[in-house]
Structure formats: C-alpha cells, structure tokens
Design a protein around this motif. Structure first.
Motif, short mmCIF file in Angstrom:
data_model
loop_
_atom_site.label_atom_id
_atom_site.label_comp_id
_atom_site.label_asym_id
_atom_site.label_seq_id
_atom_site.Cartn_x
_atom_site.Cartn_y
_atom_site.Cartn_z
N PHE A 149 0.86 -1.17 0.00
CA PHE A 149 0.00 0.00 0.00
C PHE A 149 0.90 1.22 0.00
CE2 PHE A 149 -2.93 -2.90 2.34
CZ PHE A 149 -3.93 -2.88 1.40
N CYS A 150 0.35 2.31 -0.51
CA CYS A 150 1.02 3.59 -0.41
C CYS A 150 1.27 3.90 1.08
CB CYS A 150 0.12 4.65 -1.03
SG CYS A 150 0.74 6.33 -0.83
N GLU A 151 2.43 4.44 1.39
CA GLU A 151 2.78 4.68 2.80
C GLU A 151 2.29 6.03 3.32
OE1 GLU A 151 6.83 3.75 3.90
OE2 GLU A 151 6.81 2.01 2.59
N ALA A 152 1.67 6.82 2.46
CA ALA A 152 1.11 8.08 2.95
C ALA A 152 0.01 7.74 3.96
CB ALA A 152 0.53 8.89 1.79
N PRO A 153 -0.11 8.55 5.02
CA PRO A 153 -1.10 8.23 6.05
C PRO A 153 -2.49 8.06 5.45
CG PRO A 153 0.29 10.04 6.76
CD PRO A 153 0.65 9.77 5.32
N HIS A 154 -3.16 7.00 5.80
CA HIS A 154 -4.54 6.72 5.42
C HIS A 154 -4.75 6.46 3.93
CE1 HIS A 154 -5.17 8.02 9.47
NE2 HIS A 154 -4.77 9.24 9.18
N CYS A 155 -3.70 6.41 3.17
CA CYS A 155 -3.86 6.13 1.74
C CYS A 155 -3.81 4.63 1.53
CB CYS A 155 -2.76 6.81 0.92
SG CYS A 155 -2.96 6.51 -0.85
N MET A 156 -4.88 4.10 0.92
CA MET A 156 -4.94 2.65 0.72
C MET A 156 -4.84 2.28 -0.75
SD MET A 156 -7.73 1.84 3.64
CE MET A 156 -8.59 3.39 3.40
N PHE A 161 4.93 4.51 -2.56
CA PHE A 161 3.85 5.48 -2.72
C PHE A 161 3.01 5.20 -3.96
CE2 PHE A 161 7.13 7.96 -0.43
CZ PHE A 161 6.39 8.31 0.68
N CYS A 162 1.78 5.68 -3.93
CA CYS A 162 0.92 5.65 -5.12
C CYS A 162 1.36 6.80 -6.04
CB CYS A 162 -0.54 5.79 -4.74
SG CYS A 162 -0.97 7.42 -4.10
N GLU A 163 0.72 6.88 -7.19
CA GLU A 163 1.11 7.89 -8.18
C GLU A 163 0.95 9.32 -7.66
OE1 GLU A 163 -0.26 6.53 -11.99
OE2 GLU A 163 -0.01 8.57 -12.77
N GLU A 164 -0.18 9.54 -6.97
CA GLU A 164 -0.44 10.88 -6.45
C GLU A 164 0.60 11.27 -5.40
OE1 GLU A 164 -4.37 11.42 -4.85
OE2 GLU A 164 -3.73 13.21 -3.76
N HIS A 165 0.90 10.34 -4.50
CA HIS A 165 1.78 10.70 -3.39
C HIS A 165 3.26 10.68 -3.75
CE1 HIS A 165 -1.92 9.92 -0.88
NE2 HIS A 165 -1.63 11.20 -0.78
N ILE A 166 3.62 9.95 -4.82
CA ILE A 166 5.02 10.05 -5.25
C ILE A 166 5.24 11.45 -5.83
CG2 ILE A 166 4.73 9.12 -7.61
CD1 ILE A 166 7.74 8.39 -5.34
ZN LIG Z 1 -1.00 7.40 -1.75
#
Ligand SMILES: [Zn+2]
Length: 178
Positions: A9-16, A36-41
């Motif tokens: 999972f993306c490691e940003a808080p609460h991002c699944m 990370f997901c695309e948005e959070h990278i």
């Molecule tokens: Zn994310």
C-alpha cells in the motif's frame, strides 16, 4: 522512478491505494525505500525539491511538522466511489474514527499500519478467520470487477488494493496463528 510489482500500500497516512513507486526514505538514507501511489510520489517529489537547500536538522523539523501530508492537494484527485477509501475524509474525521475503533477493539491499536489499511480495504474488523477473509475478498472482487464497472480506472485500482489487502491479511493471520 522505477515501477514495482504491486505488493504494497502507499505509505502516505490513510492512503490505501496500491503503491507502484518507491522513493528513498531520506536524503541521508537512500538505501531504504518508502512506497507510494502515483499521487503521493508526486507530492513526495515536490516535497523533495522543496527541501533542497535545507540542513538535515531543518528537513527533520519540516517532516515532523507534517507539512507534506497537510498540503491542500491531499484532497484532490480522489475519485473513489466508496466513502471510506483513500484520503477523502479530513484528518479530524479520521482521528475520530480512530478513537472509536480504539474503544471498540483496543488490541487493534497494536496492528501494523499495513494490516489496518488492509482490513479497511476489505471492510473487515478483527478478529477474522481465513474463511471470512476469503469471503470478503470474493465480495470485493465481484463488486469492483472491471466488467461491472465499465473498465473504470478507479475500480481497477481498488481491485489492486483488494489484492494487496488479501495478501497482507493472509500473511498476518499466518503469523498470528503460530
Ligand atoms: Zn497514496
């Protein structure tokens, strides 16, 4: 950034969301990675640029101040249809939910972040059996199958998260039994 098999999972808080991108944990520790997901990278990279020119101590303070995840862009671009998916809720709501969960099942506090994300994706709460996990998995897959959702990108992404969640919980249950 390198594309990776979707096991995290993306490691940003609460991002699944599924995490297809990795980034060094810090400027001084480029051997270890966060996923990370695309948005959070993208957020991570923007933050990385922002940190240029700061001393390690200043960087640490900035990270502690949590500015990365409090930026307004956190709320943008989330088109998941389910109410509790991804970062759509504000931090306060999430905190409240967290408090509710604490009183419902205190031991869940001690669960690894990854497992907590996984049970949310599966819409489950502990304790669960492997049979319940499999049942929930089938339900989610049926619900978000690309054929049902007209090949929607969001549905595809949810399915990826569901797959990650299944593996995470399965592994966790395996460890928990021994
Ligand atoms: Zn994310």
């Amino acid at each position: 950034m390198e594309e990776l098999p979707l096991d995290h999972f993306c490691e940003a808080p609460h991002c699944m969301r599924p995490a297809g991108h990795k980034a060094p944990k810090s400027r001084t520790n480029i051997e270890e990675y966060s996923w990370f997901c695309e948005e959070h990278i993208r957020e991570y990279n923007a933050h990385w640029d922002y940190l240029k020119g700061l001393s390690p101590k200043e960087i640490e303070e900035e990270i502690r101040a949590d500015i990365l995840w409090r930026r307004p862009s956190w709320h943008k671009g989330n088109t998941f249809k389910t109410g509790d998916f991804g970062g759509r809720e504000d931090v306060f709501e999430l905190f409240q939910k967290h408090e509710e969960k604490r009183s419902q099942a205190k031991y869940q506090e001690t669960l690894p972040e990854e497992v907590l994300k996984a049970i949310q994706v599966m819409k489950l709460s502990f304790p669960i059996t492997i049979e319940e996990l499999k049942r929930a998995y089938k339900e989610q897959v049926k619900k978000y199958h690309p054929d049902v959702n007209g090949g929607a990108k969001e549905a595809e992404e949810i399915i990826k998260s569901v797959n990650i969640a299944f593996r995470v919980i399965e592994k966790f249950l395996g460890h928990a039994r021994s």
